[in-house]
Design an enzyme around this catalytic site. Structure first.
Site, short mmCIF file in Angstrom:
data_model
loop_
_atom_site.label_atom_id
_atom_site.label_comp_id
_atom_site.label_asym_id
_atom_site.label_seq_id
_atom_site.Cartn_x
_atom_site.Cartn_y
_atom_site.Cartn_z
NE ARG A 164 -0.86 -1.70 11.60
CZ ARG A 164 -1.69 -0.69 11.54
NH1 ARG A 164 -2.74 -0.65 12.36
NH2 ARG A 164 -1.51 0.30 10.69
NE ARG A 197 -0.51 4.85 9.30
CZ ARG A 197 -1.79 4.50 9.26
NH1 ARG A 197 -2.33 4.14 8.13
NH2 ARG A 197 -2.52 4.51 10.36
CD GLU A 202 -7.11 -1.17 11.46
OE1 GLU A 202 -7.01 -2.03 10.57
OE2 GLU A 202 -7.15 0.07 11.24
CB SER A 258 -10.60 -3.53 9.58
OG SER A 258 -10.44 -2.29 10.23
NE ARG A 298 -3.54 -2.37 2.58
CZ ARG A 298 -4.37 -2.65 3.57
NH1 ARG A 298 -4.61 -1.75 4.52
NH2 ARG A 298 -4.99 -3.82 3.62
#
Length: 423
Positions: free
Chosen positions: A390, A276, A348, A351, A261
């Protein structure tokens, strides 16, 4: 994508639910465009009917020896009128299509109303935030001290927001991925797939990454391929334009892929460490389910993903995203957030979303209750089970020791070849 018939027939209700997201997304122009389109199509159909009627007279005229010149001239004139409609009709329908592609999914009635993440609602908490009797470090410093994370060399090799894992750091991430896959396959009943990590434009469109999020995607130059932003894209598109066997539902898949991404909209956010990255590892969970079962299946998927954190003894909470914080294609989303001591907050790590028919309408995935019955759209559900990078970051921070070492969670020790700590 929303049902255009539903938008046309229940316009005010659709607008009400969209406004819960904080925007009407310009749909007021839809009715006018839709009416123009229908009027023009009706006019074209009437002209075509006249043209067909003239064509049917030709054989009879010839049979009776009559001159057909006027018939052909009239038909040609009608054809010219039809042609005049085409550019305007094409432009109107292009505007309607563009509008439909940029309207998000409607929030489920159970989604809490709110403007942003501050209005998300916590629904479950497991464990307590980790406390230390020493000055604890963020995972990027732990990784550097233990020589298991090397963002500096990754930046030299590629650029910023990449990390090289080394030694037991690489083994830890691999162990986490294997634990996740084994748990979801053996305990939770998912069928593993190993999909391509490049997909075509049609696939990206089908799962709603395009056209809205093209700037956040990595496209391969001189091809129509994209690097996968998540395994959701290839897994969901496996069944594109298929009618599924109702007895096979729910279909449950899990997959590990690297994910890519650009994080175009995330400048300045979590730009240190593993939170990130442009490239990261993730295990994805995807379900194809009957509409009447989809919210029960969403709850199960959330529990399956959260179970990984329970196994790893990492404190976490689950929140329901409010209307103003939901993703574009979401009808309802639960975020699983792991506690990160360096942030002193929950972050997070997954999701989990029910898209209802928003993806399956674009992508053409249906099922039939019985032979001869009309095919219906399935509901699609997916979620991270979990983001591996993460999870690595959370383990480094929550299991760090005063002497600078990091304990290995018990469940991971077998996957680490018996290693009990990184020091």
């Amino acid at each position: 994508m929303l049902d255009i018939k539903d938008l046309r027939n229940n316009f005010e209700e659709v607008k009400r639910r969209l406004l819960q997201r904080g925007n009407d997304y310009g749909i007021d122009g839809f009715l006018e465009l839709s009416e123009k389109s229908r009027e023009m199509r009706s006019a074209v159909e009437q002209l075509k009917a006249k043209q067909n009627a003239l064509s049917k007279q030709v054989p009879q005229f010839k049979k009776e020896g009559k001159d057909t010149t006027e018939l052909f001239a009239a038909s040609k004139e009608i054809g010219a009128e039809i042609t005049k409609f085409e550019p305007e009709l094409k432009e109107i329908e292009s505007k309607i299509e563009n509008l439909m592609l940029n309207i998000p999914n409607l929030p489920h009635e159970s989604v809490p109303f709110g403007k942003d993440e501050a209005d998300n609602v916590e629904v479950h908490r497991w464990g307590s935030p980790t406390k230390f009797d020493f000055e604890h470090l963020p995972h990027w410093e732990i990784g550097e001290n233990l020589k298991i994370l090397d963002p500096a060399r990754a930046a030299k090799v590629t650029g910023s927001r990449f990390t090289i894992y080394k030694g037991l750091g690489a083994r830890l991430e691999r162990a986490i991925i294997n634990l996740m896959l084994d748990t979801h396959i053996d305990k939770h009943g998912y069928v593993e797939v190993m999909p391509p990590q490049m997909v075509n434009r049609t696939s990206m469109f089908g799962t709603c990454q395009l056209p809205k999020f093209e700037d956040d995607s990595f496209k391969i130059n001189d091809t129509d391929y994209f690097l996968v932003p998540t395994a959701e894209v290839p897994i969901t598109n496996m069944y594109r334009d298929e009618i599924l066997d109702v007895d096979a539902l729910p279909i449950k898949h899990c997959a590990y892929t690297a994910c890519f991404r650009s994080e175009a909209g995330a400048a300045g956010r979590d730009n240190r460490g593993l939170i990130r990255q442009h490239q990261f590892n993730k295990v994805e969970l995807v379900k194809f389910v009957k509409p009447e079962n989809s919210y029960a299946e969403l709850d199960k998927l959330v529990k399956d993903a959260a179970n990984i954190l329970e196994i790893l003894e990492l404190p976490f909470r689950i929140v329901t995203l409010c209307t103003g914080d939901m993703g574009f294609a979401s009808a309802k989303t639960f975020d699983i957030e792991v506690y990160m001591p360096s942030y002193d907050r929950y972050v997070e790590i997954s999701s989990c979303t029910n898209f209802e028919t928003f993806q399956s309408r674009r992508i053409g995935i249906k099922y039939k209750e019985a032979q001869g019955e009309k095919a219906q759209l399935v509901h699609t559900i997916n979620g991270s089970g979990l983001a591996a990078g993460r999870t690595t970051a959370a383990i480094l921070e929550n299991f760090q020791q005063k002497d600078g070492s990091v304990k290995i969670p018990k469940a991971l020790v077998p996957y680490m070849g018996g290693v009990l700590e990184i020091r």
